[in-house]
Design a protein around this motif. Sequence first.
Motif, PDB file in Angstrom:
ATOM      1  N   PRO B 189     -10.434  -5.760  25.698  1.00 49.08           N
ATOM      2  CA  PRO B 189     -11.586  -6.330  26.394  1.00 49.08           C
ATOM      3  C   PRO B 189     -12.863  -5.513  26.219  1.00 49.08           C
ATOM      4  O   PRO B 189     -13.946  -6.073  26.070  1.00 49.08           O
ATOM      5  N   GLU B 190     -12.726  -4.176  26.185  1.00 53.62           N
ATOM      6  CA  GLU B 190     -13.920  -3.339  26.059  1.00 53.62           C
ATOM      7  C   GLU B 190     -14.637  -3.526  24.731  1.00 53.62           C
ATOM      8  O   GLU B 190     -15.807  -3.210  24.594  1.00 53.62           O
ATOM      9  N   MET B 191     -13.900  -3.995  23.712  1.00 51.38           N
ATOM     10  CA  MET B 191     -14.496  -4.066  22.374  1.00 51.38           C
ATOM     11  C   MET B 191     -14.989  -5.449  22.026  1.00 51.38           C
ATOM     12  O   MET B 191     -15.672  -5.643  21.023  1.00 51.38           O
ATOM     13  N   ILE B 192     -14.620  -6.431  22.850  1.00 52.50           N
ATOM     14  CA  ILE B 192     -15.016  -7.802  22.537  1.00 52.50           C
ATOM     15  C   ILE B 192     -16.532  -7.920  22.517  1.00 52.50           C
ATOM     16  O   ILE B 192     -17.118  -8.534  21.623  1.00 52.50           O
ATOM     17  N   LYS B 193     -17.193  -7.234  23.483  1.00 52.44           N
ATOM     18  CA  LYS B 193     -18.631  -7.392  23.626  1.00 52.44           C
ATOM     19  C   LYS B 193     -19.378  -6.944  22.366  1.00 52.44           C
ATOM     20  O   LYS B 193     -20.294  -7.626  21.916  1.00 52.44           O
ATOM     21  N   GLU B 194     -18.958  -5.785  21.791  1.00 51.80           N
ATOM     22  CA  GLU B 194     -19.701  -5.290  20.629  1.00 51.80           C
ATOM     23  C   GLU B 194     -19.608  -6.257  19.457  1.00 51.80           C
ATOM     24  O   GLU B 194     -20.559  -6.428  18.695  1.00 51.80           O
ATOM     25  N   VAL B 195     -18.461  -6.920  19.328  1.00 53.10           N
ATOM     26  CA  VAL B 195     -18.313  -7.880  18.233  1.00 53.10           C
ATOM     27  C   VAL B 195     -19.136  -9.132  18.519  1.00 53.10           C
ATOM     28  O   VAL B 195     -19.845  -9.649  17.643  1.00 53.10           O
ATOM     29  N   LEU B 196     -19.083  -9.617  19.770  1.00 53.22           N
ATOM     30  CA  LEU B 196     -19.856 -10.816  20.116  1.00 53.22           C
ATOM     31  C   LEU B 196     -21.353 -10.565  19.956  1.00 53.22           C
ATOM     32  O   LEU B 196     -22.089 -11.421  19.455  1.00 53.22           O
ATOM     33  N   ASP B 197     -21.810  -9.348  20.339  1.00 52.24           N
ATOM     34  CA  ASP B 197     -23.228  -9.018  20.169  1.00 52.24           C
ATOM     35  C   ASP B 197     -23.634  -9.106  18.705  1.00 52.24           C
ATOM     36  O   ASP B 197     -24.703  -9.613  18.367  1.00 52.24           O
ATOM     37  N   THR B 198     -22.752  -8.579  17.832  1.00 51.46           N
ATOM     38  CA  THR B 198     -23.046  -8.657  16.398  1.00 51.46           C
ATOM     39  C   THR B 198     -23.177 -10.112  15.958  1.00 51.46           C
ATOM     40  O   THR B 198     -24.070 -10.480  15.191  1.00 51.46           O
TER      41      THR B 198
END
Lengths: 461, 262
Positions: B189-198
């Motif tokens: 869950p913590e890493m989903i945001k960085e990918v979605l932001d990209t």
Amino acid sequence: MRNNNYKFVQKEVIAQQPPPLSQAGVTGWLWKNLFSSMSNFSSISAALQSIIMIILTFVLLYFCGGQLYSLIDFALISAVWSDPEVLKRGSCTTVDQGGSLPSGWSGACWPFIFAKKKLLIYGRYPAEELWRVNLVYLTLFLGIGYTLFEGAKGRQWTGLAMLTIFPLFALILLTGANFNISWSTNLLLLGLSILFIFFGELTRRNFLGNIISELTSLFYICGVTLFLIFIAALLLSIDYGLSYVETSDWGGLLVTLVVAITGIVASLPLGIILALGRRSNMPIARTISTIFIEFWRGIPLITVLFASSVLLPLFLPDGVDFNKLLRALIGVMLFSAAYMAEVVRGGLQAMPRGQFEGASAVGLSYFQSMRLIILPQALTHVIPGIVNTFIGLFKDTTLVLIIGLFDLLGQAQSTIADAYWSSPAQAPTAYLTVGIMFFVFCFGMSRYSMFMERKLSRGHK
Amino acid sequence: MTKEEEKEIDQSKMTISEEVVIKVEQMNKWFGHFHVLRDINLTVNKGERIVICGPSGSGKSTLIRCINRLEEHQKGLIEVNGVELNDDVKKIDKIRSEVGMVFQSFNLFPHLSALENCSLAPIWVRKMPKKEADDLAMKYLEIVKIPEQALKYPGQLSGGQQQRVAIARALCMEPKIMLFDEPTSALDPEMIKEVLDTMIDLAQGGMTMLVVTHEMGFARKVANRVIFMDEGQIVEQNNPNDFFNNPQSDRTKLFLSQILDH
């Protein structure tokens, strides 16, 4: 009453502390590997087990130590090292056997090996031409050493030269070249190579339809290979002023290395092609590869060698005669290629499907994705299997003895028949020497493969 | 709560042109006897951001994998940039070099560094000189915000970083269309945001995107069209607002209630 007092907050970080002595350092190592199985006396059964372990350890130490000592005693301590009076067998026999050594003596007879060293290394190669073999040996070891040396400049080019120019160079030097290759053969080779390159060019420009265009690289590879063979044939038919040496005069280490290195060098690329063929979607390529692999795996190497020396001449027209060594070489090459193909196929099958998809998704073609993505990983995974096949092949070269080629072992056996050196120490010394020589080569390959594995696994999960 | 701060989205940057980049007509596909995709019709214009959702086994991944021919369709027509997909290897290679794909399991090449992963295809497919390809790879690694990891191997990176390298790798071929096959499903869950932001940055840059995902927040914010698939068919297509607030089909309602009500 339930305890509800579970609220807890860690306020400070606990600092790293050194591990207990039984886990680290020399003591830790000794403890884990030697004493942990024999130090538990907490219960009667555990104590009994520990005592049995202690007894077993000492029994094994006694046996191994004893064997090792006998070997060292035979090879080094009791061995005869020189024969200053040229007594030959006299120097290695006891008084009872007609020699000069005290009765009951047993040891290696090294003067015998020194006297036979030329035979073991070169076979019956003419003495005045030995520089040719020496030059080949020297180039071989320098070339391989330089190629394998990590960080040497241009090592990949050296490696390429060792694979392409060196075999030709060795062939010319060892045989003397000046082969009688007819002009028609040369023209045929040249014509075929031009034809293949022409087809490759046609398919590249899409003149022959879409289905054939997949064969472009195949046409180019065939064309260039045939052209290289044509050049090799030209070079081999030149008279360099070297006297001709029959391959039946080759022997000892020379034959072992020629057979083993040809087999090793040819088996890897052939094996990769066969493995790709067996995994391919094209039914014809798959069927041919499968039949080839299963055929060669289904018959023993001895049968292959016998067939090549006894059966093959029956099918050839009169007057056509293949060299015995060449026939053995081709047999060994195809045989080891089939084994290598299965090792490589194991690696290919272990590759996750995502790697193939990732490679296709960025637009790499089949050959590019195989060469750049799949094979580098698959081959790294099967290095132990590949080296296993190499080592097996190196040792299997001793089988050429049965078709009358004298490899290292065969040559050693023939020297044992020398009555001038006849003594009880003669055979053990010869076999020990052969054993040591094989061990040096095989152990070298094994160690280098372990180094490669460690190096290539960097960065992998 | 700064971490959870919503990324500013400027809808005006995401323009959709008239140009059709993907056309799928009456497309059918079978796995053996199983009819995975049934009469799919889909037209995608340049600049569209389409989110495809649906229950597992509904054929949504298979659909986007058909678009770059990782799967073969048996009936109907697929056209990408005006080129029809068939058995012609050259056409397939051409389309694949124009369509970037990001996978659920990243599919990075573990024996190559992040930089080499990115520069490989430009060097071998675009025949670009190595120096130039490295610069290009660096440029895209900067865009996905991990230039400092360029020399590391995939095994040394976190899941989110690996997925961003995978996005950079696809971008290095300068594709006209990007396909995302559940890009965040294998991530913590913590890493989903960085990918979605990209991916949001990418959408703002005007990229045509087809995204298979369960991230409904992303669909609401970024997509201009949401497609719901079930049992191999396109059940409902609508703009995100109407899709989420006023679904028409019962199956869509059931699906939305299951994924949104917790």
